[in-house]
Scaffold this motif. Structure first.
Motif, mmCIF file in Angstrom:
data_model
loop_
_atom_site.group_PDB
_atom_site.id
_atom_site.type_symbol
_atom_site.label_atom_id
_atom_site.label_comp_id
_atom_site.label_asym_id
_atom_site.label_seq_id
_atom_site.Cartn_x
_atom_site.Cartn_y
_atom_site.Cartn_z
ATOM 1 N N PRO A 151 10.662 2.443 37.477
ATOM 2 C CA PRO A 151 10.134 2.739 36.135
ATOM 3 C C PRO A 151 9.897 4.245 35.969
ATOM 4 O O PRO A 151 9.454 4.925 36.897
ATOM 5 N N GLY A 152 10.213 4.752 34.788
ATOM 6 C CA GLY A 152 10.005 6.164 34.499
ATOM 7 C C GLY A 152 11.121 7.067 34.966
ATOM 8 O O GLY A 152 11.008 8.295 34.873
ATOM 9 N N THR A 153 12.222 6.496 35.459
ATOM 10 C CA THR A 153 13.349 7.301 35.937
ATOM 11 C C THR A 153 14.244 7.698 34.770
ATOM 12 O O THR A 153 14.597 6.867 33.935
ATOM 13 N N GLU A 154 14.613 8.972 34.721
ATOM 14 C CA GLU A 154 15.528 9.486 33.699
ATOM 15 C C GLU A 154 16.905 9.706 34.325
ATOM 16 O O GLU A 154 17.033 10.335 35.374
ATOM 17 N N VAL A 155 17.928 9.172 33.678
ATOM 18 C CA VAL A 155 19.312 9.388 34.117
ATOM 19 C C VAL A 155 19.886 10.544 33.312
ATOM 20 O O VAL A 155 19.967 10.472 32.091
ATOM 21 N N PHE A 156 20.274 11.620 33.997
ATOM 22 C CA PHE A 156 20.802 12.779 33.292
ATOM 23 C C PHE A 156 22.303 12.953 33.476
ATOM 24 O O PHE A 156 22.915 13.782 32.808
ATOM 25 N N ASN A 157 22.902 12.179 34.370
ATOM 26 C CA ASN A 157 24.348 12.273 34.560
ATOM 27 C C ASN A 157 24.885 10.930 35.021
ATOM 28 O O ASN A 157 24.282 10.279 35.881
ATOM 29 N N ASP A 158 26.021 10.519 34.450
ATOM 30 C CA ASP A 158 26.648 9.252 34.801
ATOM 31 C C ASP A 158 28.160 9.458 34.712
ATOM 32 O O ASP A 158 28.714 9.561 33.622
ATOM 33 N N ILE A 159 28.806 9.552 35.868
ATOM 34 C CA ILE A 159 30.233 9.868 35.924
ATOM 35 C C ILE A 159 30.984 8.731 36.601
ATOM 36 O O ILE A 159 30.616 8.303 37.698
ATOM 37 N N ILE A 160 32.040 8.253 35.953
ATOM 38 C CA ILE A 160 32.929 7.248 36.530
ATOM 39 C C ILE A 160 34.303 7.886 36.701
ATOM 40 O O ILE A 160 34.843 8.479 35.767
ATOM 41 N N TYR A 161 34.870 7.785 37.918
ATOM 42 C CA TYR A 161 36.179 8.363 38.211
ATOM 43 C C TYR A 161 37.240 7.265 38.148
ATOM 44 O O TYR A 161 37.213 6.322 38.934
ATOM 45 N N TYR A 162 38.204 7.427 37.238
ATOM 46 C CA TYR A 162 39.232 6.408 37.055
ATOM 47 C C TYR A 162 40.443 6.617 37.941
ATOM 48 O O TYR A 162 41.313 5.748 38.006
ATOM 49 N N ASP A 163 40.550 7.777 38.602
ATOM 50 C CA ASP A 163 41.726 8.017 39.436
ATOM 51 C C ASP A 163 41.425 7.794 40.912
ATOM 52 O O ASP A 163 42.088 8.338 41.784
ATOM 53 N N THR A 164 40.424 6.986 41.199
ATOM 54 C CA THR A 164 40.201 6.504 42.560
ATOM 55 C C THR A 164 40.441 4.997 42.556
ATOM 56 O O THR A 164 40.305 4.340 41.527
ATOM 57 N N ALA A 165 40.804 4.466 43.706
ATOM 58 C CA ALA A 165 41.202 3.060 43.771
ATOM 59 C C ALA A 165 40.087 2.116 43.343
ATOM 60 O O ALA A 165 40.335 1.060 42.781
ATOM 61 N N ASP A 166 38.842 2.507 43.588
ATOM 62 C CA ASP A 166 37.724 1.604 43.317
ATOM 63 C C ASP A 166 36.837 2.070 42.165
ATOM 64 O O ASP A 166 35.717 1.611 42.021
ATOM 65 N N LYS A 167 37.343 3.012 41.323
ATOM 66 C CA LYS A 167 36.546 3.528 40.207
ATOM 67 C C LYS A 167 35.165 3.983 40.692
ATOM 68 O O LYS A 167 34.146 3.437 40.284
ATOM 69 N N SER A 168 35.126 4.950 41.571
ATOM 70 C CA SER A 168 33.857 5.412 42.110
ATOM 71 C C SER A 168 32.983 5.991 40.994
ATOM 72 O O SER A 168 33.474 6.415 39.953
ATOM 73 N N ARG A 169 31.683 6.030 41.254
ATOM 74 C CA ARG A 169 30.716 6.430 40.226
ATOM 75 C C ARG A 169 29.639 7.316 40.856
ATOM 76 O O ARG A 169 29.225 7.082 41.998
ATOM 77 N N THR A 170 29.206 8.327 40.122
ATOM 78 C CA THR A 170 28.123 9.198 40.566
ATOM 79 C C THR A 170 27.046 9.234 39.499
ATOM 80 O O THR A 170 27.329 9.471 38.329
ATOM 81 N N LEU A 171 25.796 9.001 39.912
ATOM 82 C CA LEU A 171 24.655 9.057 39.006
ATOM 83 C C LEU A 171 23.734 10.197 39.427
ATOM 84 O O LEU A 171 23.512 10.424 40.621
ATOM 85 N N GLY A 172 23.200 10.908 38.455
ATOM 86 C CA GLY A 172 22.155 11.894 38.694
ATOM 87 C C GLY A 172 20.896 11.443 37.965
ATOM 88 O O GLY A 172 20.933 11.174 36.763
ATOM 89 N N MET A 173 19.782 11.327 38.696
ATOM 90 C CA MET A 173 18.556 10.812 38.103
ATOM 91 C C MET A 173 17.374 11.657 38.569
ATOM 92 O O MET A 173 17.452 12.386 39.563
ATOM 93 N N THR A 174 16.257 11.529 37.878
ATOM 94 C CA THR A 174 15.033 12.213 38.281
ATOM 95 C C THR A 174 13.829 11.368 37.910
ATOM 96 O O THR A 174 13.848 10.638 36.913
ATOM 97 N N ASN A 175 12.779 11.451 38.738
ATOM 98 C CA ASN A 175 11.509 10.792 38.421
ATOM 99 C C ASN A 175 10.378 11.522 39.147
ATOM 100 O O ASN A 175 10.613 12.493 39.885
ATOM 101 N N THR A 176 9.156 11.067 38.934
ATOM 102 C CA THR A 176 7.997 11.736 39.520
ATOM 103 C C THR A 176 7.549 11.108 40.836
ATOM 104 O O THR A 176 6.560 11.547 41.424
ATOM 105 N N LEU A 177 8.255 10.099 41.321
ATOM 106 C CA LEU A 177 7.944 9.523 42.624
ATOM 107 C C LEU A 177 8.394 10.480 43.726
ATOM 108 O O LEU A 177 9.293 11.291 43.536
ATOM 109 N N SER A 178 7.785 10.376 44.892
ATOM 110 C CA SER A 178 8.201 11.203 46.023
ATOM 111 C C SER A 178 9.504 10.658 46.602
ATOM 112 O O SER A 178 9.880 9.499 46.336
ATOM 113 N N PRO A 179 10.223 11.449 47.415
ATOM 114 C CA PRO A 179 11.411 10.900 48.082
ATOM 115 C C PRO A 179 11.097 9.642 48.892
ATOM 116 O O PRO A 179 11.880 8.686 48.877
#
Length: 229
Positions: A139-167
């Motif tokens: 809860p409270g997590t913000e997604v600032f980047n969402d990338i899907i790669y179509y030229d990889t065999a498995d459609k890999s995906r990268t997400l960038g997120m941020t929140n106020t919880l510790s690592p």
């Protein structure tokens, strides 16, 4: 060209510099425009087709022996209709033509110049796209980047997120939640309550993999990078 569009596209290009991808063939279905390169340049494709926050995009990179000022002048001559901005310590040149916007992020490198090129297909209608859709988030997590790669065999995906919880709190959250979803924790960097960075790798029996990198930022937030394969 709307300046907010350039800023958004520029952020996409700068983000690409932080993502490692295999060089791949161009994605089918979109007739991407050719982007001119200065003389004495060597370039390669980074990704032939990806969807960056709901926008179709391709990216490449190049290096030239020409100094930064000469490269900027080269693109000013090629694209009379252009915008130049400084973003993140880099010079970003933007140019829109037809259904496409091209942005080039340039940086001086020992008297030579390196560039990241991003070409986006401008949507004709409002994009109905939910950032981070389908991926579990505290809860409270913000997604600032969402990338899907179509030229990889498995459609890999990268997400960038941020929140106020510790690592550590994020690590505990995903270790518990993903175990309940059939994921197995394969290996990780030791993570404690005082850790400023943690890494966790998960895998399913079918070979699907997820890698999470958790990094504490100065503003008492944690940045989360998720790579899904």
């Amino acid at each position: 060209m709307k300046r907010q569009q350039l800023r958004a596209a520029g952020r996409m290009v700068l983000a690409l510099a932080q993502v490692t991808c295999a060089v791949a063939l161009a994605g089918p279905g979109i007739d991407w425009p050719e982007v001119p390169l200065p003389s004495s340049s060597a370039g390669e494709l980074v990704t032939g087709h990806m969807k960056n926050n709901g926008v179709d995009m391709r990216a490449s990179q190049f290096a030239t022996t020409q100094p930064l000022a000469d490269v900027i002048e080269f693109y000013k001559r090629k694209w009379p209709d252009h915008v130049v901005n400084q973003m993140g310590g880099k010079t970003v040149i933007g140019h829109a033509e037809g259904d496409f916007m091209t942005t080039i992020s340039l940086v001086s490198a020992g008297g030579a110049t390196e560039g990241i090129i991003g070409t986006s297909k401008l949507p004709r209608e409002k994009i109905e796209y939910v950032m981070g859709d389908g991926f579990d988030k505290p809860p409270g997590t913000e997604v600032f980047n969402d990338i899907i790669y179509y030229d990889t065999a498995d459609k890999s995906r990268t997400l960038g997120m941020t929140n106020t919880l510790s690592p550590f709190q994020n690590y505990q959250y995903y270790a518990q939640r993903m175990r309940g979803q059939g994921w197995k924790l394969q290996k990780s960097r030791p993570c404690s309550m005082v850790s400023r960075s943690c890494v966790a790798m998960f895998e399913k029996d079918d070979g699907e993999k997820i890698a999470l990198t958790l990094q504490r930022q100065q503003a008492a937030t944690t940045q989360i990078v998720v790579n899904i394969e």
